[in-house]
Design a protein around this motif. Structure first.
Motif, PDB file in Angstrom:
ATOM      1  N   ILE A 308       0.830  -1.214  -0.061  1.00  0.00           N
ATOM      2  CA  ILE A 308       0.001   0.030  -0.059  1.00  0.00           C
ATOM      3  C   ILE A 308       0.975   1.141   0.087  1.00  0.00           C
ATOM      4  CG2 ILE A 308      -1.641   1.454   1.311  1.00  0.00           C
ATOM      5  CD1 ILE A 308      -2.743  -1.418   2.273  1.00  0.00           C
ATOM      6  N   PHE A 309       1.817   1.040   0.772  1.00  0.00           N
ATOM      7  CA  PHE A 309       2.816   2.312   1.178  1.00  0.00           C
ATOM      8  C   PHE A 309       3.458   2.665  -0.474  1.00  0.00           C
ATOM      9  CE2 PHE A 309       6.985   4.263   1.897  1.00  0.00           C
ATOM     10  CZ  PHE A 309       6.312   5.692   2.389  1.00  0.00           C
ATOM     11  N   THR A 310       3.998   1.714  -1.077  1.00  0.00           N
ATOM     12  CA  THR A 310       4.887   1.808  -2.245  1.00  0.00           C
ATOM     13  C   THR A 310       4.139   2.416  -3.295  1.00  0.00           C
ATOM     14  OG1 THR A 310       4.783  -0.559  -2.641  1.00  0.00           O
ATOM     15  CG2 THR A 310       6.733   0.246  -1.687  1.00  0.00           C
ATOM     16  N   LYS A 311       2.536   1.798  -3.300  1.00  0.00           N
ATOM     17  CA  LYS A 311       1.661   2.334  -4.326  1.00  0.00           C
ATOM     18  C   LYS A 311       1.236   3.786  -4.175  1.00  0.00           C
ATOM     19  CE  LYS A 311       0.609  -1.151  -7.190  1.00  0.00           C
ATOM     20  NZ  LYS A 311       0.530  -0.967  -8.848  1.00  0.00           N
ATOM     21  N   TRP A 312       1.448   3.980  -2.960  1.00  0.00           N
ATOM     22  CA  TRP A 312       0.881   5.619  -2.740  1.00  0.00           C
ATOM     23  C   TRP A 312       2.050   6.437  -2.935  1.00  0.00           C
ATOM     24  CZ3 TRP A 312       3.793   8.467   0.573  1.00  0.00           C
ATOM     25  CH2 TRP A 312       3.298   9.726   1.103  1.00  0.00           C
ATOM     26  N   MET A 313       3.211   5.800  -2.979  1.00  0.00           N
ATOM     27  CA  MET A 313       4.569   6.892  -3.225  1.00  0.00           C
ATOM     28  C   MET A 313       4.742   6.900  -4.508  1.00  0.00           C
ATOM     29  SD  MET A 313       8.394   5.772  -1.638  1.00  0.00           S
ATOM     30  CE  MET A 313       8.455   4.248  -2.374  1.00  0.00           C
ATOM     31  N   ILE A 336      12.736  -0.751  -3.769  1.00  0.00           N
ATOM     32  CA  ILE A 336      13.689  -1.726  -3.824  1.00  0.00           C
ATOM     33  C   ILE A 336      14.093  -1.798  -2.370  1.00  0.00           C
ATOM     34  CG2 ILE A 336      15.947  -2.520  -4.467  1.00  0.00           C
ATOM     35  CD1 ILE A 336      15.307  -1.250  -7.185  1.00  0.00           C
ATOM     36  N   ALA A 337      14.279  -0.748  -1.721  1.00  0.00           N
ATOM     37  CA  ALA A 337      14.957  -0.677  -0.228  1.00  0.00           C
ATOM     38  C   ALA A 337      13.695  -1.291   0.751  1.00  0.00           C
ATOM     39  CB  ALA A 337      15.345   0.808  -0.046  1.00  0.00           C
TER      40      ALA A 337
END
Length: 427
Positions: A308-313, A336-337
């Motif tokens: 969810i966080f990476t999608k938002w980012m 990636i991190a």
């Protein structure tokens, strides 16, 4: 002293130092971004190291380095240079030490030996916090007085008026909490908040002592000198109040002291009224008895949150026709991190499930989970501090005095009487 004791002591001191002081750049960035959101503007987001901007977080580190290397100018009219120099140090040290007895987890047992999970394993508990939190105002008073500046002196006088407005009410609200918990030790207070009402409502202090919680939280806001109680600096009225004449790291220490006080107040509010390090409906014994299920739940929830966080980012860091490719590079690097860290944690947890943790391993894992729980609550309360600062207008010092002495103190005394009657009748 055993090796485990030394290691745990170092870990406790490191956590306290990180939360009290090390998070200052993060809180500065967070405050700027939240205020920007509330005021319909972007906030800092351009400062970068290569492709990394971290949403503007790099700007906070740049500002910190600027203060470190800035000229430390002392006006020639200042007579009491020693007091002028020592004032921000007093604010910083007292705010930092007020965090020292906050428990991050339940008592950790390793090889049959108990370790208290706080930076200084003192039995003074809440009294330690009250002592050092109250002393920090002397640095503010001394700084304004030693500045030999009318605005600084006005800030000192306002700080003096402010401290007598809330300190008595804060102490009285704590008495009700002590009567309810039967201890001044913060670990005992947190452990007293286990269990539920009617099998649903957690027995947190906010439900046991709602009036004491409201009074204490209001006084804690005043303790940190943040809006709406930033009376001592009142930049729209007296320039900057007590720190008008300060520059470089002397000014920086005042600011770090303010954020350290906010961190300590957030931690003590969590500890007294929101169950501290306990997960709702799961005490220490319940976590230890169901450790495998807890680990499986973490292994499932962590990838979901990272996804969810990476999608938002990715959604918020898309290039919008301005030719800026740095954000896309940053997004790829951070994605990636985060996923690498997530997979490493999940893999480690899977190994623990297969091989087993053993008695010490279960106790350590429980402590890690409780520290994580404490941090989540801590950041939520810190967000409330930032939220309130950019929402509520500053009050006058006479309004705070009238509110403290005519409203908060009578309510705190009434709450003590009601609490004592309930405890006596229930015993």
């Amino acid at each position: 002293m055993s090796t485990s004791t030394i290691i745990i002591t170092i870990i406790n001191i490191s956590i306290a130092s990180l939360l009290a002081v090390g998070l200052t750049p993060l809180f500065v960035w967070w405050e700027r971004r939240v205020s920007g959101f509330m005021q319909d503007r972007t906030g800092p987001n351009r400062c970068n190291i290569g492709p990394l901007r971290l949403g503007g977080l790099i700007q906070s580190f740049a500002d910190m380095l600027k203060l470190v290397f800035k000229e430390d100018f002392v006006p020639s009219h200042i007579k009491y240079r020693f007091f002028f120099t020592i004032a921000p140090v007093i604010v910083f040290i007292c705010s930092f030490l007020s965090f020292a007895t906050i428990p991050f987890a339940d008592v950790l047992v390793i090889d049959g030996k108990e370790h208290i999970m706080q930076a200084i394993p003192s039995q003074l508990g809440i009294m330690w916090f009250l002592a050092f939190a109250g002393l920090s105002v002397y640095g503010i008073i001394l700084g304004g007085y030693a500045s030999a500046n009318k605005y600084g002196l006005l800030g000192s006088i306002r700080a003096s008026a402010q401290v007598i407005s809330y300190e008595a009410a804060m102490g009285l609200s704590i008495i009700s909490v002590i009567i309810s918990y039967g201890s001044i030790h913060l670990t005992d207070m947190v452990n007293a908040q286990t269990g539920t009402y009617l099998g649903v409502i957690p027995m947190w202090g906010i439900f046991i002592q709602p009036l004491a919680a409201i009074i204490f939280i209001i006084c804690a806001f005043a303790e940190t000198n943040r809006a709406p109680f930033d009376i001592a600096e009142g930049e729209s009225e007296i320039v900057a109040g007590y720190h008008t004449e300060y520059s470089a790291m002397k000014f920086g220490l005042f600011q770090v002291g303010e954020y350290a006080a906010m961190s300590a107040s957030s931690a003590i509010i969590v500890t007294l009224f929101f169950g501290g390090y306990h997960i709702p409906w799961l005490d220490t014994q319940a976590i230890q008895s169901n450790m495998n299920y807890v680990i499986i739940a973490i292994m499932i929830l962590l990838p979901i949150k990272i996804f969810i966080f990476t999608k938002w980012m990715k959604k918020n860091n898309k290039t919008k026709g301005n030719g800026d490719q740095l954000r896309e590079k940053e997004t790829k690097i951070l994605t990636i991190a985060f996923w690498g860290l997530c997979l490493a944690i999940v893999g480690l947890l899977a190994v623990f499930l297969v091989t087993g943790l053993g008695s010490n391993g279960v106790n350590i894992a429980t402590a890690v989970i409780q520290v994580g729980t404490f941090l989540i609550k801590f950041f939520l309360i810190a967000f409330v501090y930032i939220w309130v600062r950019w929402t509520v207008l500053r009050v006058r010092y006479d309004q705070l005095q009238m509110f403290g002495w005519k409203v908060l103190i009578p309510l705190a005394l009434l709450n003590i009487a009601i609490t004592a009657i309930v405890v006596v009748l229930g015993s």
